[in-house]
Design an enzyme around this catalytic site. Structure first.
Site, PDB file in Angstrom:
ATOM      1  CG  ASP A 247      47.430  43.033  40.766  1.00 52.18           C
ATOM      2  OD1 ASP A 247      48.037  42.976  39.776  1.00 52.18           O
ATOM      3  OD2 ASP A 247      46.175  42.927  41.196  1.00 52.18           O
TER       4      ASP A 247
ATOM      5  CG  HIS B 107      55.563  42.590  34.207  1.00 51.83           C
ATOM      6  ND1 HIS B 107      54.756  42.582  35.230  1.00 51.83           N
ATOM      7  CD2 HIS B 107      55.369  41.806  33.153  1.00 51.83           C
ATOM      8  CE1 HIS B 107      53.423  41.812  35.022  1.00 51.83           C
ATOM      9  NE2 HIS B 107      53.853  41.387  33.499  1.00 51.83           N
TER      10      HIS B 107
ATOM     11  CG  LEU C 245      64.047  46.353  54.474  1.00 55.11           C
ATOM     12  CD1 LEU C 245      62.852  46.038  55.217  1.00 55.11           C
ATOM     13  CD2 LEU C 245      63.817  47.258  53.276  1.00 55.11           C
TER      14      LEU C 245
HETATM   15  C1  IPE Z   1      48.871  38.608  42.515  1.00 53.36           C
HETATM   16  O1  IPE Z   1      48.490  39.312  41.469  1.00 53.36           O
HETATM   17  C2  IPE Z   1      50.228  37.901  42.492  1.00 53.36           C
HETATM   18  C3  IPE Z   1      51.298  39.067  42.401  1.00 53.36           C
HETATM   19  C4  IPE Z   1      51.281  40.243  42.653  1.00 53.36           C
HETATM   20  C5  IPE Z   1      52.627  38.501  42.062  1.00 53.36           C
HETATM   21  P1  IPE Z   1      47.751  38.860  40.360  1.00 53.36           P
HETATM   22  O2  IPE Z   1      47.473  39.797  39.316  1.00 53.36           O
HETATM   23  O3  IPE Z   1      48.375  37.612  39.828  1.00 53.36           O
HETATM   24  O4  IPE Z   1      46.363  38.236  40.978  1.00 53.36           O
HETATM   25  P2  IPE Z   1      44.862  38.037  40.443  1.00 53.36           P
HETATM   26  O5  IPE Z   1      44.913  37.329  39.280  1.00 53.36           O
HETATM   27  O6  IPE Z   1      44.315  39.371  40.033  1.00 53.36           O
HETATM   28  O7  IPE Z   1      43.979  37.703  41.700  1.00 53.36           O
HETATM   29  C1  IPE Z   2      51.426  42.440  38.946  1.00 53.76           C
HETATM   30  O1  IPE Z   2      51.129  42.967  37.849  1.00 53.76           O
HETATM   31  C2  IPE Z   2      52.757  41.478  38.656  1.00 53.76           C
HETATM   32  C3  IPE Z   2      52.634  40.209  38.686  1.00 53.76           C
HETATM   33  C4  IPE Z   2      51.628  39.407  38.734  1.00 53.76           C
HETATM   34  C5  IPE Z   2      54.053  39.616  38.264  1.00 53.76           C
HETATM   35  P1  IPE Z   2      49.926  42.157  36.993  1.00 53.76           P
HETATM   36  O2  IPE Z   2      50.760  41.609  35.772  1.00 53.76           O
HETATM   37  O3  IPE Z   2      49.251  41.388  37.657  1.00 53.76           O
HETATM   38  O4  IPE Z   2      49.293  43.342  36.173  1.00 53.76           O
HETATM   39  P2  IPE Z   2      47.500  43.402  36.134  1.00 53.76           P
HETATM   40  O5  IPE Z   2      47.043  43.004  37.306  1.00 53.76           O
HETATM   41  O6  IPE Z   2      47.394  42.452  34.897  1.00 53.76           O
HETATM   42  O7  IPE Z   2      47.280  44.786  35.568  1.00 53.76           O
HETATM   43 MG    MG Z   3      47.331  41.367  38.408  1.00 54.10          MG
END
Ligand code: IPE
Ligand code: IPE
Ligand code: MG
Length: 250
Positions: free
Chosen positions: A30, A47, A141
């Site tokens: 995240d 990303h 792995l």
């Molecule tokens: C969880 O992250 C999903 C992934 C890392 C793919 P999100 O960014 O979607 O989660 P929330 O919305 O902060 O809970």
């Molecule tokens: C995690 O990073 C990747 C996915 C959920 C696909 P985020 O896109 O949720 O990044 P933040 O949480 O908005 O910083």
């Molecule tokens: Mg996120």
């Protein structure tokens, strides 16, 4: 085995106990969006940087002998994002698989997925199948990519499969035990995670591995996912190795 991964992390294995390597590590990757925002870049750049961070984590996990690495890449709730971001994520996934699968294969990595793959766009599904097919004979792995994954969705799909087997008398309802139900989930052949890591300073599961995390050890860091390195993974494992897992006992 020769290691051809382009590595960032020099592993200091003296810091970890090789007899206590977690068998299964799950990661909620995240913070890509915030990483980009901090640099005044569009979210998709985050990303892309997040995908780059994967190489060091996979090679480190592989080198220290982790058997399963489950990566939360796209949740059932992530469809709620703007459609440009969703498409960018799908394209990145396909690009990643195309670019990396051969190197992963050479390093004995096996690619699996969990989640409702039928709900993924066809072009992504094809690339996923190619990667699985190419690496299916590997016994190093296992990298399990969670795509269109939600713990609640997985449990409901599991219940539907179970219901079918009950109706067809393939199983008696009296025999339904937690380990039997586990075998109806996407993680049927994978032990529960020993360690769950979440980056970006959020302290929640966000619908990840709800059933499987009953006794998982959690580890959090404020670092955004693109900044997470193999060295951070080692830190998390070190911390894990100092935990006492009681499973409700004393
Ligand atoms: C969880 O992250 C999903 C992934 C890392 C793919 P999100 O960014 O979607 O989660 P929330 O919305 O902060 O809970
Ligand atoms: C995690 O990073 C990747 C996915 C959920 C696909 P985020 O896109 O949720 O990044 P933040 O949480 O908005 O910083
Ligand atoms: Mg996120």
């Amino acid at each position: 085995m020769m290691n051809i991964f382009k590595k960032k992390t020099i592993i200091d294995s003296s810091k970890i106990d090789n007899n206590k390597i977690p068998n299964h590590i799950a990661i909620i990757m995240d913070g890509n969006g915030r990483w980009a925002k901090k640099r005044k870049l569009p979210r998709t750049f985050g990303h892309r940087a997040g995908v780059e961070a994967l190489r060091d984590i996979i090679s480190t996990a592989s080198e220290i002998g982790v058997k399963n690495l489950t990566l939360y890449a796209f949740s059932t709730e992530n469809w709620n994002r703007p459609k440009e971001e969703v498409s960018a994520l799908m394209e990145l996934l396909v690009e990643y698989l195309k670019k990396e699968v051969e190197e992963l294969n050479k390093n004995n990595v096996k690619i699996n997925t969990i989640g409702d793959i039928e709900g993924m766009p066809d072009y992504a599904g094809e690339e996923i199948n190619n990667a699985k097919e190419l690496t299916k004979g590997n016994d190093g792995l296992a990298v399990n990519i969670a795509l269109n994954y939600g713990g609640r969705n997985e449990i409901i799909r599991g219940i539907k499969k179970l219901h079918k087997d009950l109706v067809e008398n393939k199983i008696n309802v009296e025999d339904l035990q937690p380990n039997v139900f586990s075998s109806y989930l996407d993680t049927a052949n994978i032990s529960d995670p020993d360690l769950l890591i979440r980056t970006s300073g959020e302290y929640r599961l966000s619908n990840f591995l709800l059933w499987q995390c009953a006794y998982t050890e959690f580890w959090f860091t404020d670092k955004y996912w693109p900044d997470f390195t193999g060295q951070d993974l080692i830190l998390a494992i070190q911390d894990y190795q100092n935990r006492i897992r009681r499973y409700g006992g004393i």
